[in-house]
Design an enzyme around this catalytic site. Structure first.
Site, mmCIF file in Angstrom:
data_model
loop_
_atom_site.group_PDB
_atom_site.id
_atom_site.type_symbol
_atom_site.label_atom_id
_atom_site.label_comp_id
_atom_site.label_asym_id
_atom_site.label_seq_id
_atom_site.Cartn_x
_atom_site.Cartn_y
_atom_site.Cartn_z
ATOM 1 C CB SER A 51 48.309 37.908 37.287
ATOM 2 O OG SER A 51 48.903 39.192 37.320
ATOM 3 C CE1 TYR A 92 46.521 38.798 42.201
ATOM 4 C CE2 TYR A 92 48.460 39.554 40.997
ATOM 5 C CZ TYR A 92 47.112 39.263 41.026
ATOM 6 O OH TYR A 92 46.349 39.426 39.898
HETATM 7 N N1 LIG Z 1 43.508 44.479 37.014
HETATM 8 C C1 LIG Z 1 44.677 43.963 36.684
HETATM 9 O O1 LIG Z 1 45.629 44.687 36.360
HETATM 10 C C2 LIG Z 1 44.856 42.469 36.655
HETATM 11 C C3 LIG Z 1 45.978 41.948 35.983
HETATM 12 C C4 LIG Z 1 46.146 40.575 35.926
HETATM 13 C C5 LIG Z 1 45.220 39.736 36.506
HETATM 14 N N2 LIG Z 1 44.153 40.273 37.172
HETATM 15 C C6 LIG Z 1 43.180 39.348 37.755
HETATM 16 O O2 LIG Z 1 41.930 39.585 37.153
HETATM 17 C C7 LIG Z 1 40.880 39.272 38.058
HETATM 18 C C8 LIG Z 1 39.952 40.447 38.214
HETATM 19 O O3 LIG Z 1 40.708 41.555 38.661
HETATM 20 P P1 LIG Z 1 40.093 43.035 38.761
HETATM 21 O O4 LIG Z 1 41.134 43.964 38.275
HETATM 22 O O5 LIG Z 1 38.755 43.075 38.162
HETATM 23 O O6 LIG Z 1 40.044 43.211 40.339
HETATM 24 P P2 LIG Z 1 38.821 43.143 41.359
HETATM 25 O O7 LIG Z 1 39.393 43.169 42.711
HETATM 26 O O8 LIG Z 1 37.841 44.190 40.970
HETATM 27 O O9 LIG Z 1 38.177 41.728 41.027
HETATM 28 C C9 LIG Z 1 38.170 40.638 41.911
HETATM 29 C C10 LIG Z 1 36.730 40.290 42.226
HETATM 30 O O10 LIG Z 1 36.730 39.076 43.000
HETATM 31 C C11 LIG Z 1 35.773 39.230 44.016
HETATM 32 N N3 LIG Z 1 36.090 38.331 45.121
HETATM 33 C C12 LIG Z 1 37.116 38.441 46.000
HETATM 34 N N4 LIG Z 1 37.071 37.437 46.893
HETATM 35 C C13 LIG Z 1 36.014 36.650 46.554
HETATM 36 C C14 LIG Z 1 35.471 35.465 47.088
HETATM 37 N N5 LIG Z 1 35.995 34.871 48.169
HETATM 38 N N6 LIG Z 1 34.383 34.922 46.495
HETATM 39 C C15 LIG Z 1 33.817 35.528 45.408
HETATM 40 N N7 LIG Z 1 34.297 36.672 44.859
HETATM 41 C C16 LIG Z 1 35.390 37.222 45.423
HETATM 42 C C17 LIG Z 1 35.847 40.687 44.425
HETATM 43 O O11 LIG Z 1 34.684 41.106 45.121
HETATM 44 C C18 LIG Z 1 36.034 41.360 43.079
HETATM 45 O O12 LIG Z 1 34.793 41.711 42.494
HETATM 46 C C19 LIG Z 1 41.577 38.818 39.347
HETATM 47 O O13 LIG Z 1 41.733 37.411 39.302
HETATM 48 C C20 LIG Z 1 42.934 39.484 39.242
HETATM 49 O O14 LIG Z 1 43.895 38.796 40.006
HETATM 50 C C21 LIG Z 1 43.954 41.610 37.251
#
Ligand SMILES: NC(=O)c1ccc[n+]([C@@H]2O[C@H](COP(=O)([O-])OP(=O)(O)OC[C@H]3O[C@@H](n4cnc5c(N)ncnc54)[C@H](O)[C@@H]3O)[C@@H](O)[C@H]2O)c1
Length: 256
Positions: A149, A159
């Site tokens: 991220s 985080y």
């Molecule tokens: N959205 C953003 O702005 C952003 C930016 C940079 C990085 N990210 C990263 O991208 C990825 C996806 O983010 P997102 O925005 O879709 O958020 P999100 O919270 O929708 O996605 C995370 C997913 O991981 C699942 N999850 C959580 N704990 C778990 C576990 N123990 N076992 C299996 N699944 C589990 C959740 O149910 C969820 O569907 C994450 O790694 C997040 O850190 C997001």
């Protein structure tokens, strides 16, 4: 010259592939390039929606309910994938706790939240990597992509610390698994308007305004804006790349 972007015949696992997240876009991207995709999430019902959508588009997918912090659950996910599709070629370590961790200052975080954050975001990615590597070796190699991220550069939250740890996991596993034909890379997205991402930096918030000043192009992206880099890192076109972090954040990371 023909550049090969195809994933025909490949089998991919995408963790965190519930509907509405970046994982959904990742799963659909890999399926559209020809891979059979396992949509794995702790929210199995929401992963099922994504698998069904891929099938409705003519692709091949199945949903698996998994807790990536639990070694037995990860082993069951990989076993299910191998039984259904015959092996594993691609792993996208996308599942994480984000909204649960990002807003809590390190000094105010409970030990329980700290431990769970690391168990999911760091140990979970390592457990999935450990479980798929022998399957990839059997097929002569594979591709692993970790989801870091912008929040890790620099890490200013717990985080962010977990997401910076994934950079170390990437370089370490790239060195260890390279001789088996497995590449390991990392994508570091900026604010991405998944359903969760929309809650982090909405229009008019101080964080959004800061990003808008720093970005060379778009300060905020959509999940599909990450599709191209994922395809590069998982297709034959990207076979020479390993141990790298690719920033996809409109240049915010340059901090002009
Ligand atoms: N959205 C953003 O702005 C952003 C930016 C940079 C990085 N990210 C990263 O991208 C990825 C996806 O983010 P997102 O925005 O879709 O958020 P999100 O919270 O929708 O996605 C995370 C997913 O991981 C699942 N999850 C959580 N704990 C778990 C576990 N123990 N076992 C299996 N699944 C589990 C959740 O149910 C969820 O569907 C994450 O790694 C997040 O850190 C997001």
């Amino acid at each position: 010259m023909n550049v090969d972007w195809s994933l025909d015949g490949k089998v991919a696992i995408v963790t965190g592939a519930a509907a509405g997240g970046i994982g959904e876009a990742y799963a659909r991207t890999l399926a559209s390039a020809g891979a059979s995709v396992v949509c794995a999430d702790i929210q199995g019902d929401k992963a099922e929606l994504v698998a069904k959508a891929i099938e409705a588009d003519g692709g091949e997918a199945r949903a698996v309910s998994v807790d990536i912090a639990d070694e037995a659950s990860v082993a069951a996910m990989v076993g299910d994938t191998v039984s259904a599709f015959g092996g594993v070629d691609i792993l996208v370590n996308n599942a994480a706790l984000m909204l649960q961790l990002a807003p809590i200052p390190a000094m105010q975080m409970s030990r329980q939240d700290w431990d769970r954050g690391f168990a999911v975001n760091v140990t979970g990615a390592w457990l999935c990597t450990k479980a798929v590597a022998p399957e990839m070796e059997k097929r002569g190699g594979g591709r692993i992509v970790n989801q870091s991220s912008l929040g890790a550069f620099p890490a200013a939250t717990v985080y962010g610390i977990t997401k910076l740890a994934l950079v170390g996991l990437t370089t370490t596993m790239a060195a260890e698994l390279g001789p088996l034909g497995i590449s390991v890379n990392c994508i570091a997205p900026g604010i991405t308007e998944s359903e969760a991402g929309k809650l982090i930096a909405g229009p008019g918030t101080p964080y959004r305004e800061m990003l808008e000043q720093q970005a060379a192009t778009m300060a905020v992206g959509q999940p599909e804006d990450l599709a191209g880099v994922l395809l590069l890192l998982t297709s034959p076109a990207g076979r020479w790349i390993t141990g790298q972090v690719i920033h996809v954040s409109g240049g915010v990371v340059m901090r002009p």
